[in-house]
Design a protein around this motif. Structure first.
Motif, PDB file in Angstrom:
ATOM      1  N   MET A  47      -2.942   3.394  -8.569  1.00 40.79           N
ATOM      2  CA  MET A  47      -2.972   2.963  -7.172  1.00 40.79           C
ATOM      3  C   MET A  47      -4.377   3.076  -6.594  1.00 40.79           C
ATOM      4  O   MET A  47      -4.818   2.200  -5.832  1.00 40.79           O
ATOM      5  N   LYS A  48      -5.076   4.122  -6.958  1.00 43.45           N
ATOM      6  CA  LYS A  48      -6.441   4.288  -6.463  1.00 43.45           C
ATOM      7  C   LYS A  48      -7.336   3.150  -6.936  1.00 43.45           C
ATOM      8  O   LYS A  48      -8.220   2.690  -6.193  1.00 43.45           O
ATOM      9  N   GLU A  49      -7.103   2.676  -8.144  1.00 41.35           N
ATOM     10  CA  GLU A  49      -7.927   1.596  -8.703  1.00 41.35           C
ATOM     11  C   GLU A  49      -7.661   0.253  -8.025  1.00 41.35           C
ATOM     12  O   GLU A  49      -8.585  -0.525  -7.799  1.00 41.35           O
ATOM     13  N   HIS A  78      -5.804  -3.114   0.063  1.00 47.86           N
ATOM     14  CA  HIS A  78      -6.117  -2.822   1.464  1.00 47.86           C
ATOM     15  C   HIS A  78      -6.765  -4.023   2.133  1.00 47.86           C
ATOM     16  O   HIS A  78      -6.443  -4.352   3.291  1.00 47.86           O
ATOM     17  N   ASP A  82       0.433  11.625 -11.628  1.00 51.99           N
ATOM     18  CA  ASP A  82      -1.030  11.567 -11.697  1.00 51.99           C
ATOM     19  C   ASP A  82      -1.485  10.179 -12.130  1.00 51.99           C
ATOM     20  O   ASP A  82      -2.431   9.621 -11.566  1.00 51.99           O
ATOM     21  N   TYR A  89      -6.100  -0.124  -5.044  1.00 50.34           N
ATOM     22  CA  TYR A  89      -5.962  -0.017  -3.584  1.00 50.34           C
ATOM     23  C   TYR A  89      -7.031  -0.764  -2.794  1.00 50.34           C
ATOM     24  O   TYR A  89      -6.698  -1.407  -1.785  1.00 50.34           O
ATOM     25  N   PRO A  90      -8.307  -0.730  -3.152  1.00 47.83           N
ATOM     26  CA  PRO A  90      -9.298  -1.436  -2.321  1.00 47.83           C
ATOM     27  C   PRO A  90      -8.980  -2.907  -2.115  1.00 47.83           C
ATOM     28  O   PRO A  90      -9.073  -3.425  -0.990  1.00 47.83           O
ATOM     29  N   ARG A 119      -0.848   7.651  -9.280  1.00 51.10           N
ATOM     30  CA  ARG A 119      -1.890   7.743  -8.248  1.00 51.10           C
ATOM     31  C   ARG A 119      -3.199   7.145  -8.733  1.00 51.10           C
ATOM     32  O   ARG A 119      -3.924   6.488  -7.971  1.00 51.10           O
ATOM     33  N   LYS A 120      -3.524   7.359 -10.000  1.00 52.93           N
ATOM     34  CA  LYS A 120      -4.760   6.816 -10.569  1.00 52.93           C
ATOM     35  C   LYS A 120      -4.758   5.292 -10.524  1.00 52.93           C
ATOM     36  O   LYS A 120      -5.750   4.660 -10.121  1.00 52.93           O
ATOM     37  N   ASP A 152       0.807  -1.213   0.000  1.00 52.33           N
ATOM     38  CA  ASP A 152       0.000   0.000   0.000  1.00 52.33           C
ATOM     39  C   ASP A 152       0.845   1.270   0.000  1.00 52.33           C
ATOM     40  O   ASP A 152       0.307   2.365   0.134  1.00 52.33           O
ATOM     41  N   GLU A 211      -0.985  -3.957 -13.765  1.00 50.04           N
ATOM     42  CA  GLU A 211      -1.207  -2.655 -13.149  1.00 50.04           C
ATOM     43  C   GLU A 211       0.033  -2.182 -12.404  1.00 50.04           C
ATOM     44  O   GLU A 211       0.383  -0.996 -12.446  1.00 50.04           O
TER      45      GLU A 211
END
Length: 287
Positions: free
Chosen positions: A234-236, A242, A228, A238-239, A231-232, A190, A214
């Protein structure tokens, strides 16, 4: 040796009776190579190495090497409860064509820092191949303290540390230390964007079993200073990451392998399988 990119500590496929599924392992190895990863770690924690017989260990190492040698960097996990055992595992893997090792302090015995230093220096003396130290105190009960890292980084056969403590303040201190020919490798699934921002060049990622494409794309974005995009991505992912980091990591790495498109079986005891409800909850990330 320089480590750069995404390195996947392979899960180990098992059949319904919990025996090794060698044919699926071959498919898995080739799949990760095709996805563009830089290297593979055989017999790591995500691979449940601690459940292997000596014959199974050799089968896994041999199978991975037969498919991947010359295509990606081959790293062997050589953890053992004793230093002598780790030396033996290093020699076995070297004979099979592995190019580097990953090694944690011995679990259970709780050595002090003098013992940790002696452990690594003894194994380093037994091989000419580079060793990546593995700092994961939650797993083994012992941390490789900062001063110990600085000392061991001077050994020419100790090439880096996989930092999996979860403490980014510690990781940041390591990343800002002026090491020579020694790398700090991201070992927290993470935190890769943070590691890469501060100069790390590699990520040994158990979640790479789930998101190899990814993670390769995320790494490439950071190397192109496209934060950018990093981060995009990672945001996809990440759930799911986590969820993995929150518990039952190995079980979820296997269930979600290649975004839940390949069946690699369940885990061996002493790990218990996920309940039906837990499986369904995790699989929602891929639907």
């Amino acid at each position: 040796m320089r480590f750069q990119g995404i390195y996947v500590p392979l899960v180990t496929p098992f059949k319904a009776d919990k025996s090794l599924d060698v044919e699926t392992l071959k498919i898995l190895v080739q799949s990760f190579i095709d996805k563009g990863v830089s290297g593979l770690v055989a017999c790591g924690t995500t691979g449940e190495y601690y459940t292997f017989s000596e014959e199974e260990r050799k089968t896994v190492l041999t199978t991975v090497a037969e498919i991947a040698k010359g295509k990606v960097t081959l790293i062997a996990g050589i953890n053992d409860l004793s230093t002598e055992g780790a030396c033996r595992r290093a020699k076995e893997a070297e004979a099979l064509g592995y190019e580097a090792f990953m090694l944690s302090p011995p679990a259970y015995s709780l050595p002090d820092q003098a013992g940790v230093i002696a452990h690594y220096e003894t194994v380093a003396q037994a091989t000419n191949l580079p060793i990546i130290m593995y700092n994961f105190p939650a797993r083994v009960g012992v941390s490789i303290e900062y001063e110990t890292v600085v000392h061991l980084a001077k050994n020419p056969n100790i090439a880096g540390i996989k930092e999996s403590s979860g403490d980014f303040s510690r990781a940041l201190r390591l990343l800002q230390t002026d090491f020579k020919d020694f790398e700090v490798v991201c070992g927290c699934d993470d935190q890769p964007v943070d590691f890469f921002f501060w100069g790390a060049k590699s990520w040994i990622a158990g979640a790479g079993n789930v998101f190899p494409e990814e993670q390769v794309a995320l790494f490439n974005a950071t190397q192109n200073n496209d934060w950018d995009l990093a981060r995009k991505i990672m945001k996809e992912i990440y759930p799911a990451i986590h969820s993995m980091e929150s518990g039952n990591y190995n079980q979820k790495a296997k269930l979600g392998c290649l975004k839940a498109t390949i069946d690699v079986g369940t885990v061996r005891l002493p790990l218990s399988d996920l309940s039906h409800e837990e499986k369904e909850e995790f699989l929602k990330f891929f639907r």
